[in-house]
Design a protein around this motif. Structure first.
Motif, PDB file in Angstrom:
ATOM      1  N   ASP A 153      25.674 111.260 -75.344  1.00  0.00           N
ATOM      2  CA  ASP A 153      26.287 111.819 -76.510  1.00  0.00           C
ATOM      3  C   ASP A 153      26.522 114.051 -75.861  1.00  0.00           C
ATOM      4  O   ASP A 153      25.091 114.198 -75.283  1.00  0.00           O
ATOM      5  CB  ASP A 153      26.037 112.044 -77.815  1.00  0.00           C
ATOM      6  CG  ASP A 153      25.590 110.809 -77.961  1.00  0.00           C
ATOM      7  OD1 ASP A 153      24.684 110.607 -78.811  1.00  0.00           O
ATOM      8  OD2 ASP A 153      27.233 110.153 -78.242  1.00  0.00           O
ATOM      9  N   THR A 154      27.121 113.949 -76.164  1.00  0.00           N
ATOM     10  CA  THR A 154      27.699 115.888 -75.725  1.00  0.00           C
ATOM     11  C   THR A 154      27.792 116.388 -76.515  1.00  0.00           C
ATOM     12  O   THR A 154      28.185 116.515 -78.400  1.00  0.00           O
ATOM     13  CB  THR A 154      28.573 115.267 -75.094  1.00  0.00           C
ATOM     14  OG1 THR A 154      29.870 115.443 -75.407  1.00  0.00           O
ATOM     15  CG2 THR A 154      28.441 114.561 -73.416  1.00  0.00           C
ATOM     16  N   ASN A 155      27.252 117.735 -76.290  1.00  0.00           N
ATOM     17  CA  ASN A 155      28.068 118.917 -77.319  1.00  0.00           C
ATOM     18  C   ASN A 155      27.954 120.036 -75.995  1.00  0.00           C
ATOM     19  O   ASN A 155      27.660 120.525 -75.275  1.00  0.00           O
ATOM     20  CB  ASN A 155      26.538 119.031 -78.315  1.00  0.00           C
ATOM     21  CG  ASN A 155      27.132 120.655 -79.692  1.00  0.00           C
ATOM     22  OD1 ASN A 155      28.347 120.633 -79.964  1.00  0.00           O
ATOM     23  ND2 ASN A 155      25.496 121.267 -79.661  1.00  0.00           N
ATOM     24  N   TYR A 156      29.013 121.148 -77.201  1.00  0.00           N
ATOM     25  CA  TYR A 156      29.514 121.903 -76.089  1.00  0.00           C
ATOM     26  C   TYR A 156      29.463 123.418 -76.777  1.00  0.00           C
ATOM     27  O   TYR A 156      29.900 123.218 -77.900  1.00  0.00           O
ATOM     28  CB  TYR A 156      31.239 121.480 -75.531  1.00  0.00           C
ATOM     29  CG  TYR A 156      31.057 120.940 -74.134  1.00  0.00           C
ATOM     30  CD1 TYR A 156      31.591 119.402 -74.532  1.00  0.00           C
ATOM     31  CD2 TYR A 156      30.948 121.167 -73.378  1.00  0.00           C
ATOM     32  CE1 TYR A 156      31.390 118.409 -73.573  1.00  0.00           C
ATOM     33  CE2 TYR A 156      31.015 119.766 -72.556  1.00  0.00           C
ATOM     34  CZ  TYR A 156      30.946 118.394 -72.860  1.00  0.00           C
ATOM     35  OH  TYR A 156      31.105 117.187 -71.538  1.00  0.00           O
ATOM     36  N   ALA A 157      29.248 124.700 -76.068  1.00  0.00           N
ATOM     37  CA  ALA A 157      29.811 125.850 -76.684  1.00  0.00           C
ATOM     38  C   ALA A 157      31.126 126.010 -76.443  1.00  0.00           C
ATOM     39  O   ALA A 157      31.945 125.476 -75.997  1.00  0.00           O
ATOM     40  CB  ALA A 157      29.708 126.986 -75.382  1.00  0.00           C
ATOM     41  N   ASP A 158      31.427 126.416 -77.989  1.00  0.00           N
ATOM     42  CA  ASP A 158      33.313 126.536 -78.342  1.00  0.00           C
ATOM     43  C   ASP A 158      33.698 127.150 -76.935  1.00  0.00           C
ATOM     44  O   ASP A 158      34.651 126.890 -77.127  1.00  0.00           O
ATOM     45  CB  ASP A 158      33.284 127.830 -79.555  1.00  0.00           C
ATOM     46  CG  ASP A 158      32.971 126.540 -80.605  1.00  0.00           C
ATOM     47  OD1 ASP A 158      32.551 127.263 -81.943  1.00  0.00           O
ATOM     48  OD2 ASP A 158      32.651 125.018 -80.624  1.00  0.00           O
ATOM     49  N   SER A 159      32.727 128.695 -76.100  1.00  0.00           N
ATOM     50  CA  SER A 159      33.314 128.528 -75.148  1.00  0.00           C
ATOM     51  C   SER A 159      34.325 128.786 -73.894  1.00  0.00           C
ATOM     52  O   SER A 159      35.092 128.439 -73.116  1.00  0.00           O
ATOM     53  CB  SER A 159      32.913 130.281 -74.600  1.00  0.00           C
ATOM     54  OG  SER A 159      31.734 129.769 -74.360  1.00  0.00           O
ATOM     55  N   VAL A 160      33.371 126.916 -73.790  1.00  0.00           N
ATOM     56  CA  VAL A 160      34.285 125.449 -72.791  1.00  0.00           C
ATOM     57  C   VAL A 160      34.305 124.667 -73.109  1.00  0.00           C
ATOM     58  O   VAL A 160      34.857 123.951 -72.385  1.00  0.00           O
ATOM     59  CB  VAL A 160      32.663 126.060 -71.833  1.00  0.00           C
ATOM     60  CG1 VAL A 160      31.852 127.267 -71.518  1.00  0.00           C
ATOM     61  CG2 VAL A 160      31.727 124.474 -72.988  1.00  0.00           C
ATOM     62  N   LYS A 161      34.922 124.194 -74.281  1.00  0.00           N
ATOM     63  CA  LYS A 161      35.253 123.069 -74.852  1.00  0.00           C
ATOM     64  C   LYS A 161      36.301 122.770 -74.165  1.00  0.00           C
ATOM     65  O   LYS A 161      37.871 124.494 -74.260  1.00  0.00           O
ATOM     66  CB  LYS A 161      35.148 123.255 -76.670  1.00  0.00           C
ATOM     67  CG  LYS A 161      33.992 122.671 -76.998  1.00  0.00           C
ATOM     68  CD  LYS A 161      34.275 122.511 -78.197  1.00  0.00           C
ATOM     69  CE  LYS A 161      33.127 122.496 -79.281  1.00  0.00           C
ATOM     70  NZ  LYS A 161      33.129 122.606 -80.670  1.00  0.00           N
ATOM     71  N   GLY A 162      36.843 121.980 -73.922  1.00  0.00           N
ATOM     72  CA  GLY A 162      38.158 121.186 -73.362  1.00  0.00           C
ATOM     73  C   GLY A 162      37.600 121.464 -71.139  1.00  0.00           C
ATOM     74  O   GLY A 162      39.336 121.772 -71.340  1.00  0.00           O
ATOM     75  N   ARG A 163      37.485 123.160 -70.811  1.00  0.00           N
ATOM     76  CA  ARG A 163      37.410 123.478 -69.794  1.00  0.00           C
ATOM     77  C   ARG A 163      36.448 122.566 -69.002  1.00  0.00           C
ATOM     78  O   ARG A 163      36.517 122.275 -67.791  1.00  0.00           O
ATOM     79  CB  ARG A 163      36.667 124.703 -70.033  1.00  0.00           C
ATOM     80  CG  ARG A 163      38.656 125.165 -70.990  1.00  0.00           C
ATOM     81  CD  ARG A 163      38.455 126.783 -70.122  1.00  0.00           C
ATOM     82  NE  ARG A 163      37.502 127.469 -70.776  1.00  0.00           N
ATOM     83  CZ  ARG A 163      36.152 128.503 -69.573  1.00  0.00           C
ATOM     84  NH1 ARG A 163      36.584 128.537 -68.530  1.00  0.00           N
ATOM     85  NH2 ARG A 163      35.249 128.501 -70.393  1.00  0.00           N
ATOM     86  N   PHE A 164      35.105 122.545 -69.241  1.00  0.00           N
ATOM     87  CA  PHE A 164      34.350 122.006 -69.116  1.00  0.00           C
ATOM     88  C   PHE A 164      33.594 120.383 -69.332  1.00  0.00           C
ATOM     89  O   PHE A 164      33.489 120.114 -70.198  1.00  0.00           O
ATOM     90  CB  PHE A 164      32.804 123.105 -69.275  1.00  0.00           C
ATOM     91  CG  PHE A 164      32.808 124.543 -68.168  1.00  0.00           C
ATOM     92  CD1 PHE A 164      33.982 124.944 -68.314  1.00  0.00           C
ATOM     93  CD2 PHE A 164      31.548 125.144 -68.850  1.00  0.00           C
ATOM     94  CE1 PHE A 164      34.254 125.604 -67.411  1.00  0.00           C
ATOM     95  CE2 PHE A 164      31.688 126.544 -68.432  1.00  0.00           C
ATOM     96  CZ  PHE A 164      33.270 126.932 -67.713  1.00  0.00           C
ATOM     97  N   THR A 165      32.527 120.431 -67.828  1.00  0.00           N
ATOM     98  CA  THR A 165      32.711 118.308 -69.124  1.00  0.00           C
ATOM     99  C   THR A 165      31.367 118.369 -68.227  1.00  0.00           C
ATOM    100  O   THR A 165      30.852 119.086 -67.303  1.00  0.00           O
ATOM    101  CB  THR A 165      33.916 117.601 -68.213  1.00  0.00           C
ATOM    102  OG1 THR A 165      34.454 117.915 -68.638  1.00  0.00           O
ATOM    103  CG2 THR A 165      33.253 116.282 -68.545  1.00  0.00           C
ATOM    104  N   ILE A 166      30.021 118.106 -68.947  1.00  0.00           N
ATOM    105  CA  ILE A 166      29.004 117.320 -68.690  1.00  0.00           C
ATOM    106  C   ILE A 166      28.912 115.991 -68.358  1.00  0.00           C
ATOM    107  O   ILE A 166      29.834 115.025 -69.286  1.00  0.00           O
ATOM    108  CB  ILE A 166      27.815 118.165 -69.770  1.00  0.00           C
ATOM    109  CG1 ILE A 166      26.233 117.999 -68.668  1.00  0.00           C
ATOM    110  CG2 ILE A 166      27.854 117.537 -70.976  1.00  0.00           C
ATOM    111  CD1 ILE A 166      25.154 118.638 -69.980  1.00  0.00           C
ATOM    112  N   SER A 167      28.349 115.311 -67.372  1.00  0.00           N
ATOM    113  CA  SER A 167      27.714 113.892 -67.253  1.00  0.00           C
ATOM    114  C   SER A 167      26.708 113.776 -66.605  1.00  0.00           C
ATOM    115  O   SER A 167      25.684 114.922 -66.156  1.00  0.00           O
ATOM    116  CB  SER A 167      28.878 113.717 -66.810  1.00  0.00           C
ATOM    117  OG  SER A 167      29.010 114.367 -65.115  1.00  0.00           O
TER     118      SER A 167
END
Length: 121
Positions: free
Chosen positions: A56-70
């Motif tokens: 399960d992942t959670n992103y800062a709004d500023s990077v959503k759609g650009r960064f991917t954590i795995s």
């Protein structure tokens, strides 16, 4: 002794991509949440992205759609794929992991040494 070792620092142009890696080493029982944080010049350290052991992942709004954590649990490694980089992404990026050193001990937060990412306009 637990260590988080980051790699992937670099200088890229705006619109470019970069991949950061962070491997946990040493003696420990398990790792729960892993994540990436960043600290720009004169700013506080903020969460970029986090991932649970189950994915399960959670992103800062500023990077959503650009960064991917795995992550690769077998390798105790977390990754951050950064695409469409912007100058405002320039910062020191820090890996974080919450882990238990033994079954009976509580989770503790560990930090990497930081890796520099610079995005030129």
């Amino acid at each position: 002794q637990v260590q988080l070792v980051e790699s992937g620092r670099g200088l890229v142009q705006a619109g470019g991509s970069l991949r950061l890696s962070c491997a946990a080493s040493g003696s420990f029982f398990s790792i729960s949440t892993m994540g990436w944080y960043r600290q720009g010049p004169g700013k506080q350290r903020d969460m970029v992205a986090i991932i649970t052991r189950g994915g399960d992942t959670n992103y800062a709004d500023s990077v959503k759609g650009r960064f991917t954590i795995s992550r690769d649990n077998a390798k105790n490694t977390v990754y951050l794929q950064m695409n469409s980089l912007k100058p405002e992404d320039t910062a020191d990026y820090y890996c974080n992991a919450n882990l238990k050193q033994t079954l009976g001990t509580p989770s503790r937060s560990y930090w990497g040494q930081g890796t520099q990412v610079t995005v030129s306009s």
